[in-house]
Write a protein that holds these residues in place. Structure first.
Motif, mmCIF file in Angstrom:
data_model
loop_
_atom_site.group_PDB
_atom_site.id
_atom_site.type_symbol
_atom_site.label_atom_id
_atom_site.label_comp_id
_atom_site.label_asym_id
_atom_site.label_seq_id
_atom_site.Cartn_x
_atom_site.Cartn_y
_atom_site.Cartn_z
ATOM 1 N N LEU A 67 -1.420 19.633 -34.314
ATOM 2 C CA LEU A 67 -1.787 19.814 -35.720
ATOM 3 C C LEU A 67 -1.402 21.231 -36.155
ATOM 4 O O LEU A 67 -2.265 22.104 -36.328
ATOM 5 N N PRO A 68 -0.117 21.485 -36.323
ATOM 6 C CA PRO A 68 0.356 22.865 -36.554
ATOM 7 C C PRO A 68 -0.146 23.518 -37.829
ATOM 8 O O PRO A 68 -0.112 24.748 -37.946
ATOM 9 N N ASN A 69 -0.613 22.738 -38.781
ATOM 10 C CA ASN A 69 -1.105 23.317 -40.045
ATOM 11 C C ASN A 69 -2.627 23.479 -40.070
ATOM 12 O O ASN A 69 -3.179 24.003 -41.040
ATOM 13 N N ALA A 70 -3.282 23.021 -39.018
ATOM 14 C CA ALA A 70 -4.750 23.119 -38.985
ATOM 15 C C ALA A 70 -5.191 24.530 -38.627
ATOM 16 O O ALA A 70 -4.487 25.269 -37.935
ATOM 17 N N GLN A 71 -6.364 24.886 -39.100
ATOM 18 C CA GLN A 71 -6.973 26.178 -38.762
ATOM 19 C C GLN A 71 -8.342 25.931 -38.144
ATOM 20 O O GLN A 71 -8.968 24.891 -38.385
ATOM 21 N N LEU A 72 -8.791 26.905 -37.373
ATOM 22 C CA LEU A 72 -10.153 26.868 -36.833
ATOM 23 C C LEU A 72 -10.911 28.053 -37.408
ATOM 24 O O LEU A 72 -10.572 29.213 -37.138
ATOM 25 N N HIS A 73 -11.907 27.771 -38.216
ATOM 26 C CA HIS A 73 -12.726 28.809 -38.850
ATOM 27 C C HIS A 73 -13.988 29.009 -38.013
ATOM 28 O O HIS A 73 -14.829 28.112 -37.929
ATOM 29 N N ASN A 74 -14.111 30.178 -37.411
ATOM 30 C CA ASN A 74 -15.221 30.482 -36.504
ATOM 31 C C ASN A 74 -16.254 31.347 -37.208
ATOM 32 O O ASN A 74 -15.986 32.507 -37.539
ATOM 33 N N TYR A 75 -17.436 30.780 -37.422
ATOM 34 C CA TYR A 75 -18.514 31.480 -38.105
ATOM 35 C C TYR A 75 -19.620 31.843 -37.106
ATOM 36 O O TYR A 75 -19.835 31.150 -36.108
ATOM 37 N N GLY A 76 -20.332 32.922 -37.417
ATOM 38 C CA GLY A 76 -21.462 33.315 -36.583
ATOM 39 C C GLY A 76 -21.966 34.695 -36.946
ATOM 40 O O GLY A 76 -21.210 35.558 -37.408
ATOM 41 N N ALA A 77 -23.254 34.903 -36.717
ATOM 42 C CA ALA A 77 -23.854 36.214 -36.966
ATOM 43 C C ALA A 77 -23.549 37.156 -35.810
ATOM 44 O O ALA A 77 -23.326 36.720 -34.684
ATOM 45 N N TYR A 78 -23.539 38.433 -36.124
ATOM 46 C CA TYR A 78 -23.409 39.507 -35.130
ATOM 47 C C TYR A 78 -22.083 39.437 -34.362
ATOM 48 O O TYR A 78 -22.058 39.413 -33.136
ATOM 49 N N ALA A 79 -21.000 39.393 -35.121
ATOM 50 C CA ALA A 79 -19.675 39.407 -34.502
ATOM 51 C C ALA A 79 -19.357 40.821 -34.011
ATOM 52 O O ALA A 79 -19.280 41.761 -34.797
ATOM 53 N N SER A 80 -19.184 40.973 -32.722
ATOM 54 C CA SER A 80 -18.872 42.272 -32.115
ATOM 55 C C SER A 80 -17.362 42.499 -32.122
ATOM 56 O O SER A 80 -16.578 41.637 -32.542
ATOM 57 N N GLN A 81 -16.954 43.649 -31.609
ATOM 58 C CA GLN A 81 -15.531 43.954 -31.545
ATOM 59 C C GLN A 81 -14.791 42.942 -30.666
ATOM 60 O O GLN A 81 -13.687 42.505 -30.995
ATOM 61 N N LYS A 82 -15.417 42.548 -29.556
ATOM 62 C CA LYS A 82 -14.754 41.592 -28.662
ATOM 63 C C LYS A 82 -14.607 40.229 -29.317
ATOM 64 O O LYS A 82 -13.696 39.466 -28.969
#
Length: 410
Positions: free
Chosen positions: A232-247
């Motif tokens: 699915l070359p046009n698909a994206q994965l949107h990753n949500y979450g609180a407290y996103a660190s540098q890593k």
């Protein structure tokens, strides 16, 4: 009669950040519906994501660990019920409540079984199966001792309920299976949910401070996403979450369609606009709030056996997999096939309706509370192990607390 509830929180409730915060707000809503005056106390610092308790007519009180000032506070408030948020708060404050308010009904909300989650995490890192011996760890001893010391412990997962009764032989009289309390979704609201053709991209979500969530994110990035993206070359994965660190933010890669979106102000909005939720949880315990958010918003998902544990029997479904290749296949199929997508959406809504009815479980909870209030002395007499663990000679946490308090006062 003015009924008073004291909640001692491990943290201040953050329903937009974690499933634990959502769970706490469900319990608060239940007690408010029963006309309880509620005070929420915590020794934890507040974050910007903490809910405004004052706006909900709940009194927030900052308390300190290892301080006798709590004894005065709790005796003055004189609650009818004390609810401990996770076993660690019961360890710290339970003996003080027992001394100052011996007639208060005590409830432990386990959230999930911490000892189970830690045993699974250790086994996962060692690439081993969780043995029964591994379950009998030090955390289990502490957590189960806390369960016995309380009049009632709320267990969020049917799988964990079975584990406590079958493996640890805990009497059901001190346990109550109380999962997430889900309002009935009307047919009108179901028809308003966006359809297959109006949704786009994949989504993942979860508090990044929670290790099972960060591991799932890394697993998606390192093992699963490339296989999905190739098909699915046009698909994206949107990753949500609180407290996103540098890593966490370092995983962001627009070229690969792997996007770190950070904190979701409205989980329902981002969930109902996504086509498929990916939740490859490889260790953990309890119920996974993200799957409930998905089902409530009509969003199909692909998860693991641990991810769906306690939600439904996954032996005959084709969107649960612990194998990377199978997981990728299920994700691509759901994303492309509208009939399979629609069938899973109906399946999720039916699961909520039949297994997590708010009205049904609130009725059971209320009935148990009434029985306990009327027969508290008799209930405690039958819970001899609980009495034994309340005995002062076995309360190391109490004397450690007193030692710290004395040390701090010098």
């Amino acid at each position: 009669m003015n009924k008073k509830l004291l909640i001692i929180g491990f943290v201040w409730p953050e329903p937009k950040s974690s499933a634990a915060g959502t769970r706490m707000m469900q319990l608060i809503a239940f007690f408010k519906s029963q006309s309880y005056q509620i005070t929420f106390a915590s020794a934890c610092a507040k974050s910007d994501n903490a809910v405004d308790l004052v706006a909900l007519d709940i009194a927030p009180v900052a308390i300190e660990l290892n301080e006798s000032s709590f004894d005065t506070f709790v005796a003055t408030y004189d609650p009818d019920i004390v609810l401990y948020d996770r076993f660690m708060t019961e360890e710290q404050f339970g003996w003080r409540v027992s001394q100052s308010c011996p007639n208060a009904l005590t409830i432990l909300d386990t959230e999930d079984l911490h000892f189970l989650r830690r045993a699974r995490q250790k086994a996962f890192k060692q690439n081993a199966l969780v043995s029964q011996k591994a379950l009998y760890n030090d955390t289990a001893k502490r957590e189960i001792a806390s369960i016995y010391r309380c009049d009632l412990s709320l267990i969020i997962s049917s799988a964990e309920m079975e584990l406590l009764i079958t493996t640890f032989k805990i009497d059901e009289s001190v346990l109550l299976y109380l999962p997430y309390l889900i309002d009935t979704i009307s047919e009108e609201n179901i028809t308003r949910l966006p359809k297959f053709e109006n949704r786009h991209h994949f989504i993942s979500i979860g508090n990044f401070l929670h290790e099972p969530n960060f591991d799932a994110l890394k697993y998606l990035k390192d093992t699963l996403w490339d296989g999905i993206r190739k098909q699915l070359p046009n698909a994206q994965l949107h990753n949500y979450g609180a407290y996103a660190s540098q890593k966490v933010n370092q995983l962001h890669n627009e070229k690969e369609g792997f996007l770190i979106k950070g904190f979701a102000e409205d989980v329902n909005e981002v969930m109902r606009n996504a086509k498929v939720l990916l939740a490859p949880i490889r260790f953990g315990a309890g119920l996974k709030g993200k799957l409930f958010d998905a089902m409530q918003n009509g969003t199909p998902f692909v998860s693991t056996s641990i991810g769906v544990e306690g939600i439904f029997d996954y032996s005959n479904v084709d969107f649960v997999s612990d194998d990377p290749e199978s997981f990728i296949k299920h994700a691509v199929t759901l994303y492309q096939n509208s009939s399979i997508w629609t069938a899973q959406r109906h399946f999720g809504l039916e699961i909520l309706k039949t297994r997590f009815s708010k009205s049904e479980f609130e009725t059971l909870f209320l009935k148990r509370l009434e029985i306990l209030r009327e027969n508290l002395e008799e209930h405690r007499q039958t819970n001899f192990i609980g009495q034994l663990l309340q005995h002062h000679t076995l309360q190391s946490t109490k004397y450690m607390s007193k030692w710290i308090e004395a040390k701090n006062s010098k």
